[in-house]
Design a protein around this motif. Structure first.
Motif, PDB file in Angstrom:
ATOM      1  N   MET A 167       2.863   1.130 -12.109  1.00  0.00           N
ATOM      2  CA  MET A 167       3.400   0.664 -10.982  1.00  0.00           C
ATOM      3  C   MET A 167       4.890   1.300 -10.595  1.00  0.00           C
ATOM      4  SD  MET A 167       1.209  -1.144  -9.333  1.00  0.00           S
ATOM      5  CE  MET A 167      -0.501  -0.858  -9.851  1.00  0.00           C
ATOM      6  N   ASP A 168       5.436   1.482 -11.733  1.00  0.00           N
ATOM      7  CA  ASP A 168       7.012   1.783 -11.355  1.00  0.00           C
ATOM      8  C   ASP A 168       6.914   3.188 -10.661  1.00  0.00           C
ATOM      9  OD1 ASP A 168       8.188  -0.568 -12.473  1.00  0.00           O
ATOM     10  OD2 ASP A 168       8.395   0.495 -14.411  1.00  0.00           O
ATOM     11  N   LYS A 169       5.796   4.012 -11.072  1.00  0.00           N
ATOM     12  CA  LYS A 169       5.808   5.250 -10.441  1.00  0.00           C
ATOM     13  C   LYS A 169       5.135   5.283  -9.044  1.00  0.00           C
ATOM     14  CE  LYS A 169       6.387   8.156 -14.322  1.00  0.00           C
ATOM     15  NZ  LYS A 169       6.358   9.344 -14.944  1.00  0.00           N
ATOM     16  N   LEU A 170       4.290   4.531  -9.021  1.00  0.00           N
ATOM     17  CA  LEU A 170       3.305   4.247  -7.745  1.00  0.00           C
ATOM     18  C   LEU A 170       4.056   3.593  -6.609  1.00  0.00           C
ATOM     19  CD1 LEU A 170      -0.017   3.133  -8.995  1.00  0.00           C
ATOM     20  CD2 LEU A 170       0.255   5.077  -7.670  1.00  0.00           C
ATOM     21  N   SER A 183       0.838  -1.253   0.024  1.00  0.00           N
ATOM     22  CA  SER A 183      -0.003   0.044  -0.103  1.00  0.00           C
ATOM     23  C   SER A 183       0.831   1.301  -0.037  1.00  0.00           C
ATOM     24  CB  SER A 183      -0.896  -0.002   1.395  1.00  0.00           C
ATOM     25  OG  SER A 183      -1.624   1.217   1.198  1.00  0.00           O
ATOM     26  N   CYS A 184       0.790   2.070  -1.113  1.00  0.00           N
ATOM     27  CA  CYS A 184       1.786   3.186  -1.260  1.00  0.00           C
ATOM     28  C   CYS A 184       1.221   4.104  -2.166  1.00  0.00           C
ATOM     29  CB  CYS A 184       3.197   2.858  -1.287  1.00  0.00           C
ATOM     30  SG  CYS A 184       3.679   2.123  -3.005  1.00  0.00           S
ATOM     31  N   GLY A 185       1.855   5.371  -2.324  1.00  0.00           N
ATOM     32  CA  GLY A 185       1.633   6.068  -3.464  1.00  0.00           C
ATOM     33  C   GLY A 185       0.703   7.304  -3.146  1.00  0.00           C
ATOM     34  N   PHE A 186      -0.010   7.117  -2.099  1.00  0.00           N
ATOM     35  CA  PHE A 186      -1.301   8.064  -1.684  1.00  0.00           C
ATOM     36  C   PHE A 186      -1.045   8.615  -0.346  1.00  0.00           C
ATOM     37  CE2 PHE A 186      -2.656   5.219  -5.282  1.00  0.00           C
ATOM     38  CZ  PHE A 186      -3.089   6.508  -6.374  1.00  0.00           C
TER      39      PHE A 186
END
Length: 134
Positions: A85-88, A7-10
């Motif tokens: 996904m690479d950036k998230l 869980s990441c990116g936000f």
């Protein structure tokens, strides 16, 4: 096989490792590693610690479907993206492939609110449960 949940990116990035029997082998939040409250990035340190529990055969699962998230962002008037996904996941994604571990296929994505419901059930001591996510 192990299942690596990300869980990441936000907001509040986290990582867990679950075995075939549904046992939680590892779970942690990035803010404990980076010392940044509500850290949205997956810290490399958490990936390094999780590697102690990941077998050679594992899948990566992400808590969100980026396209569905984009629709929610659009409706809410929020900034869109990122979508890949690479950036998230960022630099932590390639880090999951170190030490000759063999990641199976692409990152699998799941419905955001179903993940909340699943977390409520999976961490419950009960054999049966009703989980409501509103």
């Amino acid at each position: 096989m192990n299942y690596v949940g990300i869980s990441c990116g936000f907001h509040d990035a986290a990582l867990s490792v679950i075995d075939d029997n549904g046992n939680i082998l590892f779970a942690g939040h990035s803010e404990r590693y980076s010392k940044k409250k509500h850290d949205e990035k997956l810290d490399i340190g958490i990936v390094a610690d999780a590697h102690n529990y990941i077998t050679d055969d594992f899948e990566v699962h992400y808590y969100e479907r980026p396209f569905v998230k984009a629709i929610r962002q659009l409706r809410a008037g929020q900034k869109l993206g990122p979508f890949s996904m690479d950036k998230l996941i960022g630099p932590a994604l390639p880090a999951l492939d170190v030490h000759s571990k063999k990641r199976k296929g692409k990152v699998k994505t799941h419905k955001h609110h179903l993940c909340h419901a699943s977390a409520g059930f999976q961490t419950s001591p009960c054999q049966d449960a009703n989980v409501v996510v509103i």
